[in-house]
Design an enzyme around this catalytic site. Structure first.
Site, PDB file in Angstrom:
ATOM      1  N   GLU A   1       4.160  -8.037   3.133  1.00 33.95           N
ATOM      2  CA  GLU A   1       4.599  -8.759   4.117  1.00 33.95           C
ATOM      3  C   GLU A   1       4.125  -8.017   5.359  1.00 33.95           C
ATOM      4  OE1 GLU A   1       6.404  -7.763   1.385  1.00 33.95           O
ATOM      5  OE2 GLU A   1       7.855  -9.354   1.271  1.00 33.95           O
TER       6      GLU A   1
ATOM      7  N   ILE B   1       0.898  -1.315   0.005  1.00 33.55           N
ATOM      8  CA  ILE B   1      -0.041  -0.140   0.094  1.00 33.55           C
ATOM      9  C   ILE B   1       1.148   1.199  -0.010  1.00 33.55           C
ATOM     10  CG2 ILE B   1      -1.805   1.297   1.246  1.00 33.55           C
ATOM     11  CD1 ILE B   1      -2.388  -1.449   2.713  1.00 33.55           C
ATOM     12  N   GLU B   2       0.997   2.032  -1.036  1.00 30.29           N
ATOM     13  CA  GLU B   2       1.865   3.227  -1.337  1.00 30.29           C
ATOM     14  C   GLU B   2       1.339   4.397  -0.991  1.00 30.29           C
ATOM     15  OE1 GLU B   2       3.690   2.622  -5.081  1.00 30.29           O
ATOM     16  OE2 GLU B   2       4.959   0.972  -4.504  1.00 30.29           O
TER      17      GLU B   2
END
Ligand code: THU
Length: 144
Positions: free
Chosen positions: A60, A48-49
């Site tokens: 992860e 999720i940027e």
């Protein structure tokens, strides 16, 4: 042996499903993870940027934080898939920060990290192999 293979294959498929939900408009690199607990439950995660870049979170860690926030503390395996948007999967190992998060919750010697490029094509490495001389709770004499 076969059941271990099936387990890897199942987890890779779930990681692939999670990868489809990747929010990665800045890098265009889509990642997905499927984290299996000791009890056999699976938590999925994607990267999720963020426009601020640093708040971005890897697939992860998304999976670990979802699981730990639901009360899980004991983990059996994680599968990871990654690759550029509209491209093939590429074998991708966890970043250093994610390795350190694994160090907190996973067995150093045995925790299997399944790096997949397809359900049939994968490499399994232990946490110790990808994080030699890791520093974790035991170094602070903390038994969890
Ligand atoms: N990324 C992951 O989610 N997991 C990895 O193992 C490596 C990198 C993400 C972070 C960022 O959103 C993008 O991939 C490019 O680094």
């Amino acid at each position: 042996m076969d059941s271990q293979k099936n387990k890897a294959t199942d987890l890779i498929r779930l990681a692939y499903e999670a990868q489809k939900r990747s929010y990665s408009p800045y890098s265009g690199f889509q990642t997905g993870a499927a984290l299996e607990t000791a009890g056999g439950k699976v938590y999925q995660g994607c990267n999720i940027e963020n426009a601020g870049y640093t708040p971005s979170n890897c697939a992860e860690r998304t999976a670990f934080f979802k699981a730990v926030s639901e009360g899980e503390r004991s983990f059996a395996a994680i599968a990871i898939v990654a690759g550029p948007e509209n491209g093939d999967l590429v074998l991708t190992a966890p970043c250093g920060v994610c390795r350190q998060v694994m160090m907190e919750f996973c067995d150093y010697e045995t925790f299997p990290i399944i790096l997949g490029t397809s359900p049939k094509d994968y490499k399994i490495m232990t946490l110790k192999e990808i994080l030699p001389l890791g520093f974790g709770p035991k170094n602070l004499n903390i038994e969890l």
